[in-house]
Each structure stands twice: as C-alpha cells, then as structure tokens.
Design an enzyme around this catalytic site. Structure first.
Site, short mmCIF file in Angstrom:
data_model
loop_
_atom_site.label_atom_id
_atom_site.label_comp_id
_atom_site.label_asym_id
_atom_site.label_seq_id
_atom_site.Cartn_x
_atom_site.Cartn_y
_atom_site.Cartn_z
N ASN A 47 68.23 16.50 54.50
CA ASN A 47 68.72 17.21 55.68
C ASN A 47 70.11 16.74 56.10
OD1 ASN A 47 66.66 18.99 56.07
ND2 ASN A 47 65.81 18.00 57.88
N GLU A 48 70.22 15.47 56.52
CA GLU A 48 71.50 15.00 57.05
C GLU A 48 71.58 13.50 57.13
OE1 GLU A 48 68.62 14.81 59.79
OE2 GLU A 48 69.49 16.83 59.90
N HIS A 102 59.26 12.89 54.31
CA HIS A 102 58.62 11.65 53.84
C HIS A 102 58.30 11.75 52.35
CE1 HIS A 102 58.06 10.56 58.10
NE2 HIS A 102 57.81 9.34 57.66
N ASP A 127 57.86 19.85 58.45
CA ASP A 127 59.08 19.48 57.73
C ASP A 127 59.24 17.96 57.66
OD1 ASP A 127 59.70 22.08 57.25
OD2 ASP A 127 61.20 22.27 58.83
N GLY A 128 58.80 17.25 58.69
CA GLY A 128 58.86 15.79 58.66
C GLY A 128 58.02 15.21 57.54
N ASP A 165 80.43 10.36 70.45
CA ASP A 165 79.08 9.82 70.30
C ASP A 165 78.71 9.56 68.84
OD1 ASP A 165 78.85 9.93 73.00
OD2 ASP A 165 77.33 11.52 73.07
#
EC number: 2.7.1.23
Length: 263
Positions: free
Chosen positions: A122-123, A50, A45-46, A150
């Site tokens: 994604n986010e 990209h 998924d990474g 946080d």
C-alpha cells in the site's frame, strides 16, 4: 497445488478458514504454510497485508486471493456465501494471475554501508519523532523541494485508494507502474515552499528523502510501524518485484473503486 490460509482471527473468519481448509483437503490439495502456491486471506484488507508481508520472500511463487468477512475489502474478491464456489475454482480451475506494482523503500544510515530494504503493498509514511518533519525531496538526483510539515506518504497504485486518498491524492490504476508522493499538512512560508500537490513518479524515476536535521524517524511500511535512528536517506522507487493475485472471474479495477467508495 499447495495452499495456506491467513485469518483475521475473529470467530467468523476462523470458522471460514476451517471450512475452506477442510473442503480443499477433500479435493486432495495440500495445506502448506511454509511454501504455498496460493494464500487465501480471510478477513479484510488488513489481513491481506499481513499475508503479503508474511510471504514477501515468495512473491514470484505465491499468489493471493481474498475473502472479506466484514466490510467490502478492496483486495478481497469473494464473500463468505461464495466460499463453496471459490473452493471449486481453486480445486478445478486454472486461475489468471494479475500483477500489481509494489513500492521499494531503502533506508540508508550514516554508518558505513548499512541499509535496510522493505517492500510495501500500500504505502510508506515518513514522520519525525521530534516535531515537524523537515526533509529534502530529491527526484532523479536533483533537489525538488525542502518539505516541512507533518509527514510524507509514498504509495503504490493499488495503495492510492488507502491513506493516499485521505490526503487528497489521485487514484491510480495498478496497470501503471508508478509511485505517488503526497504531503501531510505542509508548512508554506518564506523559508519553506512546497509544490502543494501530489507527485506521480514513473517506474524509471527514483525519489530520495534526505533529512535536514538529525532526528529519529517514525516510518511505516503498510501496517508495520518502525523507528529508525541515524538515517542518511530514504530511497523510494517502483520495486522490481510485483504482487500476484489469483483471479477466477473479472473484477475490473474501476468497478472495485466504485463498489468500495460509491456503492
């Protein structure tokens, strides 16, 4: 049809990339990294993230398809032993396009008229570089709460299975054009009080985050980590653009969720 391939960079992925490129060229498809009609992501998924950001300016012309070479990828439909089948589909079969909503993030600065716009698959996460994040959450122009903790995570429906899920956010079907706001370790006391639950906002609602104090922000857009100073507001909404995936066979979303998390 013109194609490009994004590889994770390990030996297995690079070998598959060369194999796919050779086979597709044998079918007289053109390899074009500048203006591809379809981008094949080989990795996880990474790797697809990209590829998405590499071609973010071509979303209306480019579709994506993923081959996973490690653990099951949420965005990857194909396994290495299915590469020949995928090549034949790419060369011979018209593909169905499935579109997913994206998150638009617009960061506005105190300097007159200065702003930066990003798209996330994604986010987006927002954290302070100096202690706890203290920020006003504005929904549809009305102050909803002052958050202290946080950080905050704003995700797309497809990204709801990523960092958002680790924050106990809901998993949302990507047919619903929406964004989700999830808290990271909020502080609740007599001064600060938050709703304590993730918020799902529809397409016509905009969320603005306005800093309470003058700090530097650590803002992530998917895998990209950015530091911004002098921030006036961070606007989050469902983007007008959508990401396009090439589908050659059914792969229902809930089956994808089950295979990824339950098995």
């Amino acid at each position: 049809m013109k194609f490009a391939i994004q590889s994770k960079g390990d030996d297995t992925s690079n070998e598959l990339k060369d194999q796919i490129k050779s086979h597709l060229r044998g079918f007289e498809l053109a390899y074009d990294e500048e203006e591809p009609d379809i981008v094949i992501s080989v990795g996880g998924d990474g790797t697809l993230l990209h590829a998405f950001h590499r071609y973010v300016d071509r979303l209306s012309q480019t579709a994506f398809v993923g081959v996973h070479t490690g653990h099951l990828g949420f965005y990857a439909d194909w396994t290495p032993d299915e590469v020949e089948k995928l090549v034949i589909h790419l060369a011979k079969t018209p593909f169905q396009v499935v579109e997913y909503p994206l998150l638009e993030v617009t960061i506005r600065f105190n300097s007159e008229g200065l702003e930066k716009r990003y798209l996330a698959l994604n986010e987006c996460t927002v954290k302070s570089m100096e202690g706890s994040l203290v920020i006003d959450v504005i929904i549809k122009g009305e102050k909803f709460e002052t958050f202290r903790g946080d950080g905050l995570c704003i995700s797309t429906p497809s990204g709801s299975t990523a960092y958002n899920k680790a924050l106990a956010g809901a998993i949302i079907h990507p047919s619903l054009p929406s964004i989700q706001l999830a808290e990271m370790a909020s502080i609740n006391n007599r001064v600060f009080r938050t709703v304590g639950s993730p918020l799902v906002l529809p397409q016509h609602h905009t969320c603005n985050l306005r800093p309470v104090n003058d700090v530097n922000f650590d803002i992530s857009i998917d895998h990209l980590f950015l530091v911004h100073k002098d921030v006036k507001s961070i606007q989050c909404r469902v983007a007008d653009e959508r990401v396009r995936f090439a589908r050659f066979r059914p792969f229902p979303f809930w089956k994808r969720v089950k295979d990824s998390f339950i098995g």
